[in-house]
Design an enzyme around this catalytic site. Structure first.
Site, PDB file in Angstrom:
ATOM      1  N   TYR A 133      -7.337 -40.371  10.204  1.00 54.63           N
ATOM      2  CA  TYR A 133      -6.352 -40.586  11.021  1.00 54.63           C
ATOM      3  C   TYR A 133      -5.041 -40.746   9.921  1.00 54.63           C
ATOM      4  O   TYR A 133      -4.042 -40.153  10.127  1.00 54.63           O
ATOM      5  CB  TYR A 133      -6.660 -42.166  11.773  1.00 54.63           C
ATOM      6  CG  TYR A 133      -5.320 -42.725  12.167  1.00 54.63           C
ATOM      7  CD1 TYR A 133      -4.559 -41.781  13.210  1.00 54.63           C
ATOM      8  CD2 TYR A 133      -4.736 -43.966  11.514  1.00 54.63           C
ATOM      9  CE1 TYR A 133      -3.294 -42.375  13.567  1.00 54.63           C
ATOM     10  CE2 TYR A 133      -3.495 -44.489  11.978  1.00 54.63           C
ATOM     11  CZ  TYR A 133      -2.697 -43.592  13.232  1.00 54.63           C
ATOM     12  OH  TYR A 133      -1.608 -44.394  13.631  1.00 54.63           O
ATOM     13  N   LYS A 137      -1.957 -38.126   9.815  1.00 54.62           N
ATOM     14  CA  LYS A 137      -0.490 -38.655  10.096  1.00 54.62           C
ATOM     15  C   LYS A 137       0.288 -38.117   8.997  1.00 54.62           C
ATOM     16  O   LYS A 137       1.495 -37.758   9.057  1.00 54.62           O
ATOM     17  CB  LYS A 137      -0.514 -39.988  10.127  1.00 54.62           C
ATOM     18  CG  LYS A 137      -0.827 -40.842  11.683  1.00 54.62           C
ATOM     19  CD  LYS A 137       0.255 -40.227  12.569  1.00 54.62           C
ATOM     20  CE  LYS A 137       0.222 -40.809  13.837  1.00 54.62           C
ATOM     21  NZ  LYS A 137       0.949 -40.583  14.988  1.00 54.62           N
ATOM     22  N   TYR A 199       4.625 -56.559  15.351  1.00 53.27           N
ATOM     23  CA  TYR A 199       4.745 -56.944  16.970  1.00 53.27           C
ATOM     24  C   TYR A 199       5.452 -55.872  17.578  1.00 53.27           C
ATOM     25  O   TYR A 199       6.721 -55.490  17.144  1.00 53.27           O
ATOM     26  CB  TYR A 199       5.472 -58.298  16.901  1.00 53.27           C
ATOM     27  CG  TYR A 199       5.418 -58.627  18.426  1.00 53.27           C
ATOM     28  CD1 TYR A 199       4.408 -59.052  19.097  1.00 53.27           C
ATOM     29  CD2 TYR A 199       6.572 -58.833  19.237  1.00 53.27           C
ATOM     30  CE1 TYR A 199       4.503 -59.383  20.542  1.00 53.27           C
ATOM     31  CE2 TYR A 199       6.988 -59.216  20.344  1.00 53.27           C
ATOM     32  CZ  TYR A 199       5.676 -59.690  21.087  1.00 53.27           C
ATOM     33  OH  TYR A 199       5.936 -59.992  22.530  1.00 53.27           O
ATOM     34  N   VAL A 200       4.989 -55.430  18.708  1.00 54.38           N
ATOM     35  CA  VAL A 200       5.406 -54.118  19.394  1.00 54.38           C
ATOM     36  C   VAL A 200       6.850 -54.100  19.629  1.00 54.38           C
ATOM     37  O   VAL A 200       7.579 -53.102  19.343  1.00 54.38           O
ATOM     38  CB  VAL A 200       4.751 -53.752  20.517  1.00 54.38           C
ATOM     39  CG1 VAL A 200       4.714 -54.959  21.580  1.00 54.38           C
ATOM     40  CG2 VAL A 200       4.835 -52.435  21.077  1.00 54.38           C
TER      41      VAL A 200
END
Length: 341
Positions: A133, A137, A199-200
């Site tokens: 992953y 990326k 935090y999104v």
């Protein structure tokens, strides 16, 4: 502005779509999965970022691109698929932008590119990814860097978030909340290792803050909430939000690893992704994921939602509805998906 968001119906993508729409942009979405009702998309194209035809269809009439489409789970995806989506998919996006005359984009990478890199993990650290992953990326970043190097006003903003959580996410934080609430959570060892979190809503706010300020060439930024929390502090914050005095008992690390052995055997025999394993124990309570956000903070950005409040918001969502929802793992298949046009 008319903006294409790939991965638009995903966890971060859907939050970004809502935020862009709130700012008055017309948002076009490209994704393998249909949007949930109410997602404010002007147009949706069901398609695969690996499919040139789908990307060309979605990008038509757009002026900028946010590329969030990704293969990102650490279980159940083969190495070739990571690269096909994260690297080759990025190339498909760059090719389509060139054909459409678009010179401005944002690419979501990951702090996973750093892997075993030597701290401090700032943006100029030499990446040493340890998983396909992170490696894929990093390969995707190189695609956008090469695209920008061609000049012509091309600009690429690269965001490298760490583990991102919030309402409607069913990954690591969801599992922690469920285990603490159910009385099945055990802390292994000192649990003093730092676990970087994002935090999104803050992730999206930081992205758009930088988007408004970035105008030239290729630039990458880490996104991590500050100040850092240890794994014990994260668990204790969850417990407080649940109204508990503590998250659970503490046992020696060796005992926790011994207790995980039967689960390791089941995983090896069945291939199932179980919530308990030796790898998960080490990852949560021993391995450190400490990244630095100095570059972002130097621009003046501060997260509008404090980390403890972000955790509390997710706990409240979990109690209100998340606990009754089934997790859906959005993993791209190995084969490129084609949909009728």
């Amino acid at each position: 502005m008319r903006i294409l968001v790939t991965g638009a119906t995903g966890f971060i993508g859907s939050v970004l779509v809502r935020r862009l729409a709130r700012d008055g942009h017309d948002v076009v979405g490209l994704d393998l999965w249909e949007p949930t009702p109410g997602l404010p998309l002007k147009r949706f194209v069901r398609g695969d970022v690996r499919d040139p035809e789908a990307v060309r269809d979605a990008i038509a009439g757009c002026e900028a691109v946010f590329n969030l489409a990704a293969a990102h789970h650490d279980f159940g995806i083969d190495e070739a698929t990571y690269y096909a989506v994260n690297e080759k998919g990025s190339q498909r996006v760059c090719d389509a932008m060139d054909a459409a005359g678009i010179t401005r984009c944002c690419f979501y990478s990951s702090c996973a590119i750093y892997g075993d890199a030597k701290p401090p993990l700032l943006e100029d650290a030499t990446p040493a990814p340890t998983h396909p992953y992170g490696a894929s990326k990093l390969a995707g970043e190189k695609v956008f860097r090469a695209w920008c190097a061609r000049g012509g006003g091309r600009t690429a903003l690269v965001i490298r978030p760490t583990i991102t959580f919030g309402p409607n996410n069913f990954a690591n934080m969801y599992s922690l909340i469920r285990q603490v609430r159910g009385g099945k959570f055990v802390i292994a060892g000192a649990a003093s290792n730092i676990k970087g979190l994002s935090y999104v809503e803050n992730t999206v706010e930081a992205t758009l803050w930088l988007w408004e300020r970035h105008r030239n060439g290729y630039e990458a930024y880490n996104f991590i909430e500050k100040p850092d929390m240890t794994s014990r502090q994260i668990a204790e914050t969850i417990a407080r939000s649940l109204g508990k005095s503590k998250p659970g008992p503490t046992v020696p690390m060796w005992l926790a690893l011994l207790g995980a052995k039967p689960f390791d055997l089941v995983i090896a025999l069945t291939g199932k992704n179980l919530p308990i394993s030796s790898m998960r124990v080490r990852k949560l309570f021993r391995d450190q994921t400490k990244f630095e956000a100095d570059k972002l903070l130097a621009t003046g950005f501060r997260s509008p939602v404090p980390l403890a409040e972000g955790i509390d918001r997710m706990v409240k969502w979990y109690l209100a509805e998340g606990k009754d929802q089934a997790a859906v793992w959005r993993q791209p298949p190995a084969e490129v998906q084609k949909f009728p046009r």
